[in-house]
Structure formats: C-alpha cells, structure tokens
Design a protein around this motif. Structure first.
Motif, PDB file in Angstrom:
ATOM      1  N   GLN A   1       0.829  -1.206   0.000  1.00  0.00           N
ATOM      2  CA  GLN A   1       0.000   0.000   0.000  1.00  0.00           C
ATOM      3  C   GLN A   1       0.863   1.257   0.000  1.00  0.00           C
ATOM      4  O   GLN A   1       0.576   2.240  -0.706  1.00  0.00           O
ATOM      5  CB  GLN A   1      -0.942  -0.005   1.211  1.00  0.00           C
ATOM      6  N   SER A   2       1.924   1.220   0.772  1.00  0.00           N
ATOM      7  CA  SER A   2       2.845   2.354   0.833  1.00  0.00           C
ATOM      8  C   SER A   2       3.546   2.555  -0.508  1.00  0.00           C
ATOM      9  O   SER A   2       3.697   3.688  -0.982  1.00  0.00           O
ATOM     10  CB  SER A   2       3.874   2.125   1.944  1.00  0.00           C
ATOM     11  N   LEU A   3       3.970   1.447  -1.121  1.00  0.00           N
ATOM     12  CA  LEU A   3       4.673   1.518  -2.413  1.00  0.00           C
ATOM     13  C   LEU A   3       3.745   2.055  -3.498  1.00  0.00           C
ATOM     14  O   LEU A   3       4.154   2.899  -4.314  1.00  0.00           O
ATOM     15  CB  LEU A   3       5.209   0.144  -2.794  1.00  0.00           C
ATOM     16  N   LYS A   4       2.511   1.588  -3.514  1.00  0.00           N
ATOM     17  CA  LYS A   4       1.569   2.045  -4.547  1.00  0.00           C
ATOM     18  C   LYS A   4       1.301   3.546  -4.420  1.00  0.00           C
ATOM     19  O   LYS A   4       1.215   4.253  -5.426  1.00  0.00           O
ATOM     20  CB  LYS A   4       0.261   1.244  -4.451  1.00  0.00           C
ATOM     21  N   ALA A   5       1.191   4.015  -3.198  1.00  0.00           N
ATOM     22  CA  ALA A   5       0.971   5.443  -2.980  1.00  0.00           C
ATOM     23  C   ALA A   5       2.188   6.253  -3.432  1.00  0.00           C
ATOM     24  O   ALA A   5       2.049   7.302  -4.079  1.00  0.00           O
ATOM     25  CB  ALA A   5       0.681   5.708  -1.500  1.00  0.00           C
ATOM     26  N   GLN A   6       3.382   5.747  -3.101  1.00  0.00           N
ATOM     27  CA  GLN A   6       4.611   6.436  -3.497  1.00  0.00           C
ATOM     28  C   GLN A   6       4.773   6.428  -5.018  1.00  0.00           C
ATOM     29  O   GLN A   6       5.182   7.426  -5.623  1.00  0.00           O
ATOM     30  CB  GLN A   6       5.826   5.770  -2.842  1.00  0.00           C
ATOM     31  N   MET A   7       4.431   5.302  -5.636  1.00  0.00           N
ATOM     32  CA  MET A   7       4.555   5.187  -7.086  1.00  0.00           C
ATOM     33  C   MET A   7       3.582   6.133  -7.783  1.00  0.00           C
ATOM     34  O   MET A   7       3.920   6.756  -8.799  1.00  0.00           O
ATOM     35  CB  MET A   7       4.271   3.735  -7.500  1.00  0.00           C
ATOM     36  N   LYS A   8       2.374   6.265  -7.258  1.00  0.00           N
ATOM     37  CA  LYS A   8       1.383   7.173  -7.834  1.00  0.00           C
ATOM     38  C   LYS A   8       1.876   8.621  -7.789  1.00  0.00           C
ATOM     39  O   LYS A   8       1.796   9.355  -8.783  1.00  0.00           O
ATOM     40  CB  LYS A   8       0.052   7.047  -7.081  1.00  0.00           C
ATOM     41  N   THR A   9       2.400   9.007  -6.638  1.00  0.00           N
ATOM     42  CA  THR A   9       2.929  10.360  -6.482  1.00  0.00           C
ATOM     43  C   THR A   9       4.105  10.594  -7.418  1.00  0.00           C
ATOM     44  O   THR A   9       4.203  11.640  -8.080  1.00  0.00           O
ATOM     45  CB  THR A   9       3.373  10.609  -5.029  1.00  0.00           C
ATOM     46  N   PHE A  10       4.995   9.605  -7.486  1.00  0.00           N
ATOM     47  CA  PHE A  10       6.182   9.697  -8.337  1.00  0.00           C
ATOM     48  C   PHE A  10       5.772   9.861  -9.799  1.00  0.00           C
ATOM     49  O   PHE A  10       6.340  10.680 -10.528  1.00  0.00           O
ATOM     50  CB  PHE A  10       7.031   8.438  -8.161  1.00  0.00           C
ATOM     51  N   ARG A  11       4.775   9.081 -10.228  1.00  0.00           N
ATOM     52  CA  ARG A  11       4.309   9.150 -11.622  1.00  0.00           C
ATOM     53  C   ARG A  11       3.696  10.516 -11.922  1.00  0.00           C
ATOM     54  O   ARG A  11       3.954  11.115 -12.972  1.00  0.00           O
ATOM     55  CB  ARG A  11       3.291   8.047 -11.877  1.00  0.00           C
ATOM     56  N   GLN A  12       2.889  11.016 -10.995  1.00  0.00           N
ATOM     57  CA  GLN A  12       2.244  12.309 -11.199  1.00  0.00           C
ATOM     58  C   GLN A  12       3.270  13.439 -11.251  1.00  0.00           C
ATOM     59  O   GLN A  12       3.136  14.365 -12.068  1.00  0.00           O
ATOM     60  CB  GLN A  12       1.228  12.564 -10.086  1.00  0.00           C
ATOM     61  N   GLN A  13       4.277  13.366 -10.400  1.00  0.00           N
ATOM     62  CA  GLN A  13       5.301  14.407 -10.367  1.00  0.00           C
ATOM     63  C   GLN A  13       6.129  14.441 -11.645  1.00  0.00           C
ATOM     64  O   GLN A  13       6.698  15.483 -11.997  1.00  0.00           O
ATOM     65  CB  GLN A  13       6.227  14.197  -9.162  1.00  0.00           C
ATOM     66  N   ASN A  14       6.207  13.313 -12.329  1.00  0.00           N
ATOM     67  CA  ASN A  14       7.044  13.229 -13.534  1.00  0.00           C
ATOM     68  C   ASN A  14       6.216  13.092 -14.810  1.00  0.00           C
ATOM     69  O   ASN A  14       6.706  12.609 -15.832  1.00  0.00           O
ATOM     70  CB  ASN A  14       8.022  12.068 -13.390  1.00  0.00           C
ATOM     71  N   THR A  15       4.961  13.537 -14.728  1.00  0.00           N
ATOM     72  CA  THR A  15       4.112  13.670 -15.911  1.00  0.00           C
ATOM     73  C   THR A  15       4.052  15.147 -16.250  1.00  0.00           C
ATOM     74  O   THR A  15       3.601  15.957 -15.439  1.00  0.00           O
ATOM     75  CB  THR A  15       2.701  13.115 -15.636  1.00  0.00           C
ATOM     76  N   GLN A  16       4.528  15.507 -17.417  1.00  0.00           N
ATOM     77  CA  GLN A  16       4.652  16.916 -17.782  1.00  0.00           C
ATOM     78  C   GLN A  16       3.487  17.381 -18.652  1.00  0.00           C
ATOM     79  O   GLN A  16       3.000  16.632 -19.494  1.00  0.00           O
ATOM     80  CB  GLN A  16       5.959  17.149 -18.543  1.00  0.00           C
ATOM     81  N   THR A  17       3.075  18.630 -18.428  1.00  0.00           N
ATOM     82  CA  THR A  17       2.032  19.249 -19.242  1.00  0.00           C
ATOM     83  C   THR A  17       2.583  20.537 -19.847  1.00  0.00           C
ATOM     84  O   THR A  17       3.129  21.380 -19.143  1.00  0.00           O
ATOM     85  CB  THR A  17       0.771  19.552 -18.424  1.00  0.00           C
ATOM     86  N   HIS A  18       2.435  20.656 -21.162  1.00  0.00           N
ATOM     87  CA  HIS A  18       2.901  21.837 -21.874  1.00  0.00           C
ATOM     88  C   HIS A  18       1.712  22.585 -22.455  1.00  0.00           C
ATOM     89  O   HIS A  18       0.853  21.984 -23.108  1.00  0.00           O
ATOM     90  CB  HIS A  18       3.861  21.442 -22.999  1.00  0.00           C
ATOM     91  N   LYS A  19       1.662  23.881 -22.198  1.00  0.00           N
ATOM     92  CA  LYS A  19       0.576  24.707 -22.714  1.00  0.00           C
ATOM     93  C   LYS A  19       1.014  25.398 -24.006  1.00  0.00           C
ATOM     94  O   LYS A  19       2.121  25.939 -24.095  1.00  0.00           O
ATOM     95  CB  LYS A  19       0.169  25.752 -21.676  1.00  0.00           C
ATOM     96  N   ILE A  20       0.121  25.360 -24.980  1.00  0.00           N
ATOM     97  CA  ILE A  20       0.357  26.059 -26.243  1.00  0.00           C
ATOM     98  C   ILE A  20      -0.470  27.328 -26.239  1.00  0.00           C
ATOM     99  O   ILE A  20      -1.638  27.328 -25.842  1.00  0.00           O
ATOM    100  CB  ILE A  20      -0.023  25.157 -27.436  1.00  0.00           C
ATOM    101  N   ALA A  21       0.131  28.416 -26.674  1.00  0.00           N
ATOM    102  CA  ALA A  21      -0.543  29.708 -26.637  1.00  0.00           C
ATOM    103  C   ALA A  21      -1.857  29.659 -27.397  1.00  0.00           C
ATOM    104  O   ALA A  21      -1.979  28.941 -28.393  1.00  0.00           O
ATOM    105  CB  ALA A  21       0.366  30.778 -27.237  1.00  0.00           C
ATOM    106  N   PRO A  22      -2.872  30.391 -26.925  1.00  0.00           N
ATOM    107  CA  PRO A  22      -4.160  30.433 -27.616  1.00  0.00           C
ATOM    108  C   PRO A  22      -3.996  30.768 -29.094  1.00  0.00           C
ATOM    109  O   PRO A  22      -3.177  31.623 -29.449  1.00  0.00           O
ATOM    110  CB  PRO A  22      -4.935  31.544 -26.888  1.00  0.00           C
ATOM    111  N   SER A  23      -4.734  30.053 -29.941  1.00  0.00           N
ATOM    112  CA  SER A  23      -4.621  30.288 -31.383  1.00  0.00           C
ATOM    113  C   SER A  23      -5.994  30.296 -32.016  1.00  0.00           C
ATOM    114  O   SER A  23      -6.979  29.817 -31.435  1.00  0.00           O
ATOM    115  CB  SER A  23      -3.758  29.196 -32.025  1.00  0.00           C
ATOM    116  N   GLN A  24      -6.039  30.826 -33.226  1.00  0.00           N
ATOM    117  CA  GLN A  24      -7.304  30.866 -33.948  1.00  0.00           C
ATOM    118  C   GLN A  24      -7.224  29.924 -35.139  1.00  0.00           C
ATOM    119  O   GLN A  24      -6.167  29.699 -35.679  1.00  0.00           O
ATOM    120  CB  GLN A  24      -7.606  32.285 -34.433  1.00  0.00           C
TER     121      GLN A  24
END
Length: 208
Positions: free
Chosen positions: A185-208
């Motif tokens: 249970q501890s490992l799964k929680a740590q793995m979830k946090t680790f995965r979320q911390q290393n998932t990147q989101t890039h925003k693209i400027a608003p376009s038409q």
C-alpha cells in the motif's frame, strides 16, 4: 454564467491520445542517449532528433479548450463598441473570440504507467503466486530505471529510494513477512505520487 456560478474558466472541446513505442532495452537506450548528447554538442540536430524519437516511449494526451475568460473580456469590449455605435467592430471582436482555443499536451511516460500496473498486479498475486509477484516487481524496478535513461526524469530526480522500496518489498515477500500488504500500500501510494510528479504538461498559446 458558467464562469461565475461554477468557477469554470474553460471547457474541454476535444481530446486526442497518441501512443509512442520507444526502446525498451536500457543498454541500447544508454547508447542512444550518449549519441544524442554528442550530436547536440556537434550541432548535428538532425541525427539528434532521429535518436530522440527512438527514446520516445509515452502517451501524449492533447486537450483543446474553449477559454471562457477570454469570451467574457470580448463581450465586455463588444458592448463598449455597441454603445458607441460601432456594430461591425463589436461583431469582429465576438467572431475573433469564438475562434480562440487553448491547447495542452500532457506527456505520460509509459514505463512509469507499466511499473504502477505491475506493482498493483503483484499485490494481488503475492499470496498465491509469490514467484510471479517477485518477477513483476523486478520488472517494475527495470521500468523505473528505463524511464530515467529515456529522459523522462531529470538529473535531480533520485530514483534510488523508490527502487530500494521495491527491493525491500521483494525481501518481505520471500520471508513471508506480516508487513507485506502494508508495504504494498505504501509503495503504490509512493509510485502514484512519483508518476504524477514526472508527468509533464505543456501549454500552447491560444490560437485561432
């Protein structure tokens, strides 16, 4: 009204997923990574891009949004134009606003997803098939290391605590320790946090 009542600043209008299959052998990935560094130093970006594509093992989630906050500003401006009798200007402002979209691309490293799935599966099997559970955990460790080599984890991210936790769990399974479930249970929680911390989101400027 949506923005005021529900505190919604944008609405998703489209989502697409693209999956990339990269190198799964750590030793080969290390060779490619070194070549990429050399190519960049030599300003050989063409070769570097090619080998970077081979290290791409991910799922890209592209989400397109309608930015409501921009519509609010456009409506206010359009009303000002109407008050001054500038009907065409008001229409142009509204038409422009309706064509504006925001795009976000979330990059999810597949090795970290696979490691999470393997750990979860191992937690279901360790009592009845401990030898299978151990193999799954060993592969999970490999996937975490692979994510590092593929470049999904920057240099300042230390994977050793996570790897050591999996190793400790393997020892607990072998010795039939009473704390195995708790460790899972501890490992799964740590793995979830680790995965979320290393998932990147890039925003693209608003376009038409």
């Amino acid at each position: 009204q949506l923005e005021k009542q529900y505190k919604v600043s944008r609405i998703p209008v489209d989502i697409t997923l693209v999956e990339y299959d990269g190198v799964e052998d750590i030793n080969i990935a290390k060779k490619y990574a070194e070549k990429i560094k050399t190519d960049i130093q030599n300003n050989n970006f063409v070769d570097a891009r090619f080998y970077l594509s081979l290290l791409r093992d991910e799922i890209d989630v592209t989400t397109t949004y309608m930015p409501l906050y921009m519509y609010t500003n456009a409506i206010k401006l359009a009303l000002d134009y109407l008050k001054n009798g500038k009907v065409q200007s008001a229409l142009l402002v509204l038409q422009s606003a309706l064509g504006i979209l925001e795009v976000e691309i979330t990059i999810v490293p597949k090795p970290l997803i696979e490691a999470s799935i393997l750990i979860d599966y191992a937690s279901q099997l360790y009592k009845t098939k401990p030898e299978v559970a151990l193999k799954l955990l060993e592969q999970a460790k490999y996937d975490v290391k692979l994510a590092k080599v593929l470049g999904y984890l920057p240099n300042n991210v230390d994977i050793s605590p996570l790897v050591e936790k999996i190793t400790s769990l393997e020892k607990a399974i072998k010795s039939q320790s009473a704390t195995v479930n708790e460790q899972f249970q501890s490992l799964k929680a740590q793995m979830k946090t680790f995965r979320q911390q290393n998932t990147q989101t890039h925003k693209i400027a608003p376009s038409q």
